[in-house]
Design a protein around this motif. Structure first.
Motif, PDB file in Angstrom:
ATOM      1  N   UNK A 269      -9.594   4.265 -14.729  1.00 14.67           N
ATOM      2  CA  UNK A 269      -9.464   5.356 -13.763  1.00 14.67           C
ATOM      3  C   UNK A 269      -8.130   5.364 -13.023  1.00 14.67           C
ATOM      4  N   UNK A 270      -7.312   4.325 -13.225  1.00 16.67           N
ATOM      5  CA  UNK A 270      -5.997   4.319 -12.567  1.00 16.67           C
ATOM      6  C   UNK A 270      -4.860   4.420 -13.588  1.00 16.67           C
ATOM      7  N   UNK A 278      -6.496   1.434 -19.590  1.00 10.59           N
ATOM      8  CA  UNK A 278      -7.322   0.332 -19.110  1.00 10.59           C
ATOM      9  C   UNK A 278      -7.255  -0.877 -20.040  1.00 10.59           C
ATOM     10  N   UNK A 279      -7.092  -2.044 -19.433  1.00 14.32           N
ATOM     11  CA  UNK A 279      -7.077  -3.291 -20.226  1.00 14.32           C
ATOM     12  C   UNK A 279      -7.965  -4.288 -19.506  1.00 14.32           C
ATOM     13  N   UNK A 297     -11.378  -1.762  -2.529  1.00 11.85           N
ATOM     14  CA  UNK A 297     -11.004  -0.366  -2.280  1.00 11.85           C
ATOM     15  C   UNK A 297     -10.538   0.346  -3.550  1.00 11.85           C
ATOM     16  N   UNK A 298     -10.696  -0.344  -4.674  1.00  9.12           N
ATOM     17  CA  UNK A 298     -10.319   0.219  -5.973  1.00  9.12           C
ATOM     18  C   UNK A 298      -8.915   0.804  -5.925  1.00  9.12           C
ATOM     19  N   UNK A 302       0.201  -0.470  -7.471  1.00  5.61           N
ATOM     20  CA  UNK A 302       1.126   0.597  -7.060  1.00  5.61           C
ATOM     21  C   UNK A 302       0.662   1.214  -5.735  1.00  5.61           C
ATOM     22  N   UNK A 303      -0.646   1.534  -5.677  1.00  6.47           N
ATOM     23  CA  UNK A 303      -1.188   2.187  -4.480  1.00  6.47           C
ATOM     24  C   UNK A 303      -1.197   1.233  -3.286  1.00  6.47           C
ATOM     25  N   UNK A 304      -1.520  -0.017  -3.565  1.00  9.38           N
ATOM     26  CA  UNK A 304      -1.615  -0.997  -2.477  1.00  9.38           C
ATOM     27  C   UNK A 304      -0.247  -1.203  -1.813  1.00  9.38           C
ATOM     28  N   UNK A 305       0.789  -1.308  -2.623  1.00 17.39           N
ATOM     29  CA  UNK A 305       2.123  -1.525  -2.040  1.00 17.39           C
ATOM     30  C   UNK A 305       2.537  -0.315  -1.187  1.00 17.39           C
TER      31      UNK A 305
END
Ligand code: ZN
Length: 366
Positions: A269-270, A278-279, A297-298, A302-305
């Motif tokens: 999904x990301x 997906x791996x 938080x799924x 990239x999103x976390x940074x």
């Protein structure tokens, strides 16, 4: 005479025994009552036997379907010792509180970093856009320090030395929760030169996900170059590798890796955010509490940074992991022209990691 003949004909063609022929105009005899009861019992027993026989044979058929698995895909060791499904964990989201970290720390000191230091650390972002300049400086053969809950596909697999303790703990807890299984670390650190060699090579087996990962990743853009990434595989009782898909009992690892500093780096999904399909077999060490936040938080790396970059020391993020440990996290922009000054607590444990492109993430353990 004529009447008598008719009577005989009726008797000849009737299948109902005489004692069951009840004439309701007359009182029912005791013999007739007994006969009705016996007949009722007989029919009940017959029906019960039919239902039982049908269930018995359908049960045998189902059993034969499940007891003859495809040996290539199902590790025999796992079948015997591990329940079929591990329970999906209920992970609550982690709430961020914004605080003035400088006030919280009290006494502080200053750390100095060159801009080149943004390219190293356990939180560096390596993807299609940002190549890895870090050559796994801390990598070593950790197999001697590994416990017996997992093994290595070959000699000389290298990983960052920081991974050994959390790996041991994760697989120990997996064995406790799900039973013994033959988990194998298949790939660890891969140098830039080795990536160059395998990139765009003709695949020997297109169904081999590990080979395809190497072939399709441009040199310098593999997370394996960091020494923080590894791939998992499963070995069956005959010693054959069956592939790791993170399904069934192994979903425990993908669901709980966040408690040990690891993330499944590429989820389906990301894929638009990470630029990679997906791996399930590819894991990345980012350390605590970052992994816990990302899994709960799924959020992709990239999103976390992007989230962390919004917090500075005076407006820092304060979070608590699922074990109740408190952390303060903040971002410091790197100075490309000069040394970067990073304010850190004088008395508390902290870690500074580059993000691989513009600055530093400070993680303080409270
Ligand atoms: Zn991998």
């Amino acid at each position: 005479m004529k009447e008598k003949n008719n009577d005989n004909t009726n008797k000849k063609h009737s299948i109902i025994p005489d004692f069951l022929k009840i004439d309701f105009t007359k009182p029912v005899t005791a013999r007739q009552q007994l006969a009705v009861m016996i007949t009722f019992l007989f029919v009940s027993c017959l029906l019960f036997t039919i239902v039982y026989v049908v269930q018995f044979f359908s049960g045998r058929q189902d059993q034969s379907k499940t007891s003859a698995p495809d040996k290539k895909n199902t590790p025999a060791v796992v079948e015997e010792s591990i329940p079929e499904e591990s329970e999906a964990p209920v992970r609550t989201r982690i709430t961020i509180e914004t605080i003035n970290a400088e006030e919280l720390f009290g006494e502080t000191k200053t750390e100095l970093r060159y801009f080149d230091d943004v390219y190293s650390g356990s939180l560096i972002l390596v993807n299609d856009k940002y190549s890895c300049r870090y050559e796994g400086e801390n990598v070593e053969d950790i197999s001697e320090d590994a416990n017996d809950k997992y093994s290595f596909a070959e000699d000389g697999i290298l990983l960052d030395s920081r991974l050994v303790t959390p790996l041991n703990k994760m697989f120990e807890d997996f064995a406790l929760s799900c039973g013994e299984a033959s988990i194998v670390v298949k790939n660890g650190y891969v140098s830039y030169e080795d990536q160059e060699e395998t990139y765009n090579k003709e695949p020997e087996d297109e169904s081999d996900c590990y080979e395809m990962e190497r072939i399709t990743t441009a040199p310098g853009h593999s997370e394996h170059q960091t020494g923080f990434a590894f791939d998992l595989d499963i070995k069956d009782a005959e010693g054959n590798y069956t592939g790791y898909d993170g399904q069934g009992l192994y979903s425990w690892i993908n669901d709980n890796c966040g408690d040990y500093g690891f993330i499944q780096r590429y989820t389906d999904d990301k894929s638009e955010v990470t630029g990679t399909d997906g791996k399930k077999w590819h894991f990345r060490y980012v350390g605590m509490p970052h992994s816990d936040y990302m899994v709960s938080d799924e959020a992709s790396l990239e999103e976390y940074i992007e989230i962390v970059k919004k917090y500075s020391i005076d407006k820092a993020m304060r979070i608590e992991d699922h074990s109740g440990n408190g952390y303060v996290i903040y971002y410091v922009e790197g100075d490309p022209e000069d040394l970067t000054e990073i304010t850190v607590p004088a008395e508390l444990d902290y870690e500074i990691s580059g993000d691989n492109y513009s600055g530093f993430i400070v993680t303080v353990r409270l």
